[in-house]
Design a protein around this motif. Structure first.
Motif, PDB file in Angstrom:
ATOM      1  N   ILE A 159      -0.284  -3.580  -0.368  1.00 23.58           N
ATOM      2  CA  ILE A 159      -0.994  -2.054  -0.881  1.00 23.58           C
ATOM      3  C   ILE A 159      -0.141  -1.061  -0.604  1.00 23.58           C
ATOM      4  N   HIS A 160       0.653  -0.772   0.671  1.00 23.99           N
ATOM      5  CA  HIS A 160       1.497   0.150   0.855  1.00 23.99           C
ATOM      6  C   HIS A 160       2.740   0.276  -0.455  1.00 23.99           C
ATOM      7  N   PHE A 161       3.123  -0.908  -0.772  1.00 25.77           N
ATOM      8  CA  PHE A 161       4.022  -0.742  -1.819  1.00 25.77           C
ATOM      9  C   PHE A 161       3.474  -0.265  -3.148  1.00 25.77           C
ATOM     10  N   ALA A 162       2.297  -0.732  -3.197  1.00 25.77           N
ATOM     11  CA  ALA A 162       1.564   0.012  -4.381  1.00 25.77           C
ATOM     12  C   ALA A 162       1.226   1.419  -4.292  1.00 25.77           C
ATOM     13  N   LEU A 163       1.051   1.738  -3.265  1.00 21.46           N
ATOM     14  CA  LEU A 163       0.702   3.224  -3.114  1.00 21.46           C
ATOM     15  C   LEU A 163       1.927   3.968  -3.332  1.00 21.46           C
ATOM     16  N   ASP A 164       3.132   3.589  -2.664  1.00 19.63           N
ATOM     17  CA  ASP A 164       4.363   4.221  -2.941  1.00 19.63           C
ATOM     18  C   ASP A 164       4.855   4.223  -4.367  1.00 19.63           C
ATOM     19  N   GLY A 165       4.647   3.384  -5.454  1.00 22.04           N
ATOM     20  CA  GLY A 165       4.599   3.191  -6.696  1.00 22.04           C
ATOM     21  C   GLY A 165       3.792   4.136  -7.589  1.00 22.04           C
ATOM     22  N   VAL A 166       2.551   4.623  -6.957  1.00 21.52           N
ATOM     23  CA  VAL A 166       2.026   5.445  -7.945  1.00 21.52           C
ATOM     24  C   VAL A 166       2.368   7.061  -7.704  1.00 21.52           C
ATOM     25  N   GLY A 167       2.444   7.815  -8.616  1.00 22.73           N
ATOM     26  CA  GLY A 167       2.754   9.412  -8.622  1.00 22.73           C
ATOM     27  C   GLY A 167       4.287   9.455  -8.591  1.00 22.73           C
ATOM     28  N   PRO A 168       4.737  10.586  -8.342  1.00 24.99           N
ATOM     29  CA  PRO A 168       5.970  11.022  -8.664  1.00 24.99           C
ATOM     30  C   PRO A 168       7.078  10.134  -7.641  1.00 24.99           C
ATOM     31  N   SER A 169       8.200   9.731  -8.096  1.00 25.06           N
ATOM     32  CA  SER A 169       9.142   8.989  -7.414  1.00 25.06           C
ATOM     33  C   SER A 169       9.717   9.824  -6.108  1.00 25.06           C
ATOM     34  N   ALA A 170       9.638  11.132  -6.254  1.00 21.40           N
ATOM     35  CA  ALA A 170      10.253  11.855  -4.965  1.00 21.40           C
ATOM     36  C   ALA A 170       9.102  12.071  -3.879  1.00 21.40           C
ATOM     37  N   ALA A 171       8.076  11.462  -4.037  1.00 24.02           N
ATOM     38  CA  ALA A 171       6.885  11.751  -3.196  1.00 24.02           C
ATOM     39  C   ALA A 171       7.273  11.046  -1.913  1.00 24.02           C
ATOM     40  N   ALA A 172       6.565  11.647  -0.765  1.00 22.84           N
ATOM     41  CA  ALA A 172       6.821  10.873   0.498  1.00 22.84           C
ATOM     42  C   ALA A 172       6.218   9.740   0.446  1.00 22.84           C
ATOM     43  N   ALA A 173       6.646   8.735   1.402  1.00 23.28           N
ATOM     44  CA  ALA A 173       6.156   7.222   1.552  1.00 23.28           C
ATOM     45  C   ALA A 173       4.752   7.324   2.035  1.00 23.28           C
ATOM     46  N   SER A 174       4.090   6.640   1.381  1.00 24.44           N
ATOM     47  CA  SER A 174       2.360   6.668   1.994  1.00 24.44           C
ATOM     48  C   SER A 174       2.268   6.151   3.357  1.00 24.44           C
ATOM     49  N   TYR A 175       1.254   6.612   4.154  1.00 23.34           N
ATOM     50  CA  TYR A 175       0.971   6.357   5.450  1.00 23.34           C
ATOM     51  C   TYR A 175      -0.399   6.444   5.625  1.00 23.34           C
ATOM     52  N   VAL A 176      -1.094   5.626   6.181  1.00 22.81           N
ATOM     53  CA  VAL A 176      -2.696   5.217   6.265  1.00 22.81           C
ATOM     54  C   VAL A 176      -2.670   5.220   7.905  1.00 22.81           C
ATOM     55  N   ALA A 177      -3.641   6.169   8.422  1.00 21.64           N
ATOM     56  CA  ALA A 177      -3.944   6.055   9.826  1.00 21.64           C
ATOM     57  C   ALA A 177      -5.298   5.676  10.259  1.00 21.64           C
TER      58      ALA A 177
END
Length: 373
Positions: free
Chosen positions: A309-327
């Motif tokens: 799911i984190h891999f999919a989150l990082d793939g959505v949106g602009p490529s320059a965006a920060a890596a996803s993080y769920v707390a």
């Protein structure tokens, strides 16, 4: 082989330069570049995967397919380089559909051979796309899959007195690859069905990468990915669902996009019977896999994992965006914290995908709200 390629390349450069040879010398000179191309093209039809799988020193074997690509790339003949990589793909696909039996060919060798073929399918599909993108003239950024040669073309009909047809049929040919000039064995419709532009080549590359991921996932049955690699991209619906089922959300969405683009390139529309292919795949993923995971109603399902799911989150949106993080909350039992983190990550992915793909034509948000309700 290396010395031969250097010699052929040097002579090819001399012959292609009009300032170094007179017309008489050019007619009398043997073009080793073209001879090497034909010889290598003939050699690549051999099943080297079985030899490499059983050889004690597989790295010592000559890669004729790679040599053919290197020969054209050294001259910056990118369209022929793309053809050579397409030829590698076709040969690997044929090898994947062939069972090899022998005294020294055991189960381990068979698995190694299949792995080599799948890796080559990815290499060839990505390589042919990369080479065709380097062709300068946009009108020449196409190929006919399975055909190889400098006179690759699409026939538009046998017109009386058509000099291009008579010129092509007079060329020297070698039979395994449909080199221009070979006696016709298929109709023009068959050739047109193998006509591939950048869109089709890109779809083939994406599909090969996605199915490779599925093939090397030890929790799945590799025979499915093998059979899928033998099919055309038009049959991708089953492959997309399998990718979603095993948690590869990003791979499934990329393949769905490629499938829709390929359909639009071939028919002019990605909406058969008014239904958008990509939106249908996205809705299917939401309904069957992602929203039940976000609501905790599929707690027994092993996939998707948090990493997927984190891999999919990082793939959505602009490529320059920060890596996803769920707390997630940090109190309670470890199993409860892991479950909460998975649900929160799935909910975040639903939100990002909804925002990314909701338009006036495709109201994804309304469908997601309906599914939650």
């Amino acid at each position: 082989l290396s010395e031969l390629l250097v010699l052929c390349t040097e002579l090819g450069q001399r012959i292609s330069s009009s300032s170094t040879l007179s017309p008489t010398e050019a007619r009398e000179t043997v073009d080793l570049y073209e001879i090497a191309s034909e010889i290598l093209a003939e050699a690549v039809s051999r099943d080297m995967y079985s030899v490499r799988a059983t050889s004690p020193e597989p790295s010592s074997l000559s890669d004729y397919q790679g040599s053919l690509y290197a020969l054209h790339a050294s001259q910056k003949h990118w369209r022929r380089a793309a053809q050579s990589m397409d030829l590698r793909f076709v040969n690997a696909q044929k090898a994947l559909g062939t069972r090899v039996k022998g005294f020294d060919f055991n189960l381990q060798s068979a698995e190694l051979r299949d792995g080599l073929i799948v890796e080559d399918l990815v290499l060839a599909s990505v390589g042919s796309l990369n080479a065709i993108e380097l062709v300068k003239d946009d009108a020449h950024k196409f190929l006919v899959s399975g055909e190889y040669g400098p006179y690759n073309r699409i026939a538009v009909g046998d017109l009386e007195g058509d000099m291009s047809t008579s010129a092509a049929t007079s060329k020297r040919t070698r039979s395994p690859f449909g080199i221009a000039g070979e006696e016709k064995s298929t109709d023009d419709e068959d050739r047109l069905s193998n006509f591939m532009t950048r869109v089709e080549l890109g779809g083939r590359a994406i599909r090969s990468i996605a199915l490779r991921t599925l093939f090397f996932d030890r929790s799945t049955d590799p025979t499915f990915a093998k059979s899928a690699l033998l099919r055309h991209i038009d049959s991708s619906k089953l492959d997309i669902d399998s990718l979603f089922q095993y948690g590869y959300m990003q791979h499934g969405l990329l393949l769905a996009k490629a499938w829709a683009k390929n359909r639009e390139a071939e028919t002019g529309s990605s909406k058969p019977e008014g239904s958008d292919l990509f939106s249908d795949c996205l809705s299917h993923m939401f309904e069957i896999y992602l929203i039940p995971k976000a609501l905790g109603s599929s707690s027994q399902a092993v996939r998707p994992t948090l990493d997927q799911i984190h891999f999919a989150l990082d793939g959505v949106g602009p490529s320059a965006a920060a890596a996803s993080y769920v707390a997630p909350p940090r109190n309670g039992r470890l199993a409860d914290v892991q479950t909460a983190a998975l649900q929160m990550a799935a909910m975040s992915l639903v939100r990002k995908l909804t925002l990314a793909y909701t338009t006036a034509e495709t109201p994804v948000a309304l469908e997601v709200a309906s599914l939650y309700l």
